[in-house]
Scaffold this motif. Structure first.
Motif, PDB file in Angstrom:
ATOM      1  N   GLY A 109      10.548   9.791   8.549  1.00 61.79           N
ATOM      2  CA  GLY A 109       9.101   9.927   8.719  1.00 61.79           C
ATOM      3  C   GLY A 109       8.723  10.054  10.186  1.00 61.79           C
ATOM      4  O   GLY A 109       8.135  11.062  10.604  1.00 61.79           O
ATOM      5  N   PRO A 110       9.043   9.052  11.019  1.00 62.40           N
ATOM      6  CA  PRO A 110       8.784   9.175  12.462  1.00 62.40           C
ATOM      7  C   PRO A 110       9.500  10.367  13.095  1.00 62.40           C
ATOM      8  O   PRO A 110       8.964  10.992  14.019  1.00 62.40           O
ATOM      9  CB  PRO A 110       9.315   7.849  13.022  1.00 62.40           C
ATOM     10  N   LEU A 113       7.448  13.314  12.738  1.00 62.66           N
ATOM     11  CA  LEU A 113       6.196  13.207  13.482  1.00 62.66           C
ATOM     12  C   LEU A 113       6.384  13.291  14.991  1.00 62.66           C
ATOM     13  O   LEU A 113       5.451  13.016  15.745  1.00 62.66           O
ATOM     14  CB  LEU A 113       5.487  11.897  13.117  1.00 62.66           C
ATOM     15  N   ASP A 178       3.940   6.200   8.257  1.00 63.22           N
ATOM     16  CA  ASP A 178       4.949   7.167   8.690  1.00 63.22           C
ATOM     17  C   ASP A 178       6.301   6.926   8.029  1.00 63.22           C
ATOM     18  O   ASP A 178       7.298   7.557   8.385  1.00 63.22           O
ATOM     19  CB  ASP A 178       5.103   7.161  10.217  1.00 63.22           C
TER      20      ASP A 178
END
Length: 280
Positions: A109-110, A113, A178
């Motif tokens: 997730g991170p 991003l 996230d």
């Protein structure tokens, strides 16, 4: 990165210039097992000439100070100096972005991003030991109050098992927005079924998978997505998990990657990858 790493107050001649951490499954009850995991990795790294630290970082105070904050290659501050943060807490992004990072776990997730711009992927762990896992892939258990019903098994083929009727109008809690396992993965599975998180009556951030399970057991939330390894840990160590059951599973996706700093020399990165592959 161009950050200037300062010496810690506990500097001694035997201290490594690197930092390492395995924070994602480092529950209090798991400390000895996580330390043993690091010892195996550390020794494998040292056998390949890498000056791996003796112990892993668990709090901000364990990280080297970085004068003026952590900066990217262009000199922009992207994270604060760890020395300015609460010493007994651990800022994950500060760890992941630290210029002296040798080895750590993160989440896709991170990475999606923007974290991927600042780190290098070393490898992927195996989830073969956990229901819902296969090799480097993992899925999340969709959990709700048990009400006397047993957990449903994870599909053998890794396909999603999501009951829209069961989830509709429930109160959804998640560890972080996230998180691939707790938020993003389920969001994508719902979208593939023509739905969205708007199907839930409420959404709340718990701060961690374990906290999400406790919230459901205490009646503060109705449903959460818990990655298969955390779900296994909860059934081992968290009493509240006895009141919660898996009612479905998300699609299998690539699990938590091992990373190193973008500035880690290529020779060391190659050695890290060889060591991880050898003991996986």
């Amino acid at each position: 990165m161009v950050s200037s790493v300062s010496q810690r107050n506990d500097q001694n001649p035997g201290t490594s210039d690197f930092v390492a951490a395995l924070p994602m499954y480092d529950w209090p009850e798991m400390r000895s097992e996580v330390d043993a995991q690091w010892a195996r990795l550390r020794d494998a790294f040292r056998q390949r000439g890498i000056d791996a630290p003796q112990t892993i970082a668990r709090v901000n105070a364990d990280l080297w100070p970085v004068d003026g904050g952590i900066r990217d290659a262009a000199g922009k501050v992207i994270a604060p100096d760890p020395a300015t943060l609460p010493p007994d807490e651990l800022d994950f992004h500060g760890l992941w972005l630290h210029p002296a990072l040798l080895f750590a776990q993160t989440c896709w997730g991170p990475m999606e991003l923007g974290l991927s711009e600042h780190v290098q992927v070393v490898g992927q762990p195996s989830y073969d030991a956990y229901e819902g896992g296969q090799g480097e892939l993992y899925s999340s258990a969709i959990v709700m109050c048990a009400d006397g019903s047993p957990s449903v098994r994870a599909p053998d083929d890794g396909s999603p098992l999501v009951s829209l009727d069961l989830l509709r109008n429930m109160r959804f809690t998640f560890n972080h927005s996230d998180s691939m396992s707790g938020f993003v993965g389920l969001t994508r599975d719902l979208e593939a079924l023509g739905e969205s998180l708007n199907m839930f009556s409420e959404r709340s951030e718990s701060g961690g998978h374990r906290a999400s399970i406790v919230a459901i057991a205490e009646g503060k939330a109705d449903v959460a997505a818990i990655d298969c390894q955390s779900w296994a840990l909860a059934r081992r160590f968290e009493p509240a998990a006895q009141k919660v059951a898996a009612v479905g599973w998300t699609r299998r996706r690539k699990g938590l990657p091992f990373i190193t700093a973008r500035a880690t020399p290529e020779k060391i990165v190659v050695a890290l990858r060889e060591a991880v592959a050898a003991i996986a």
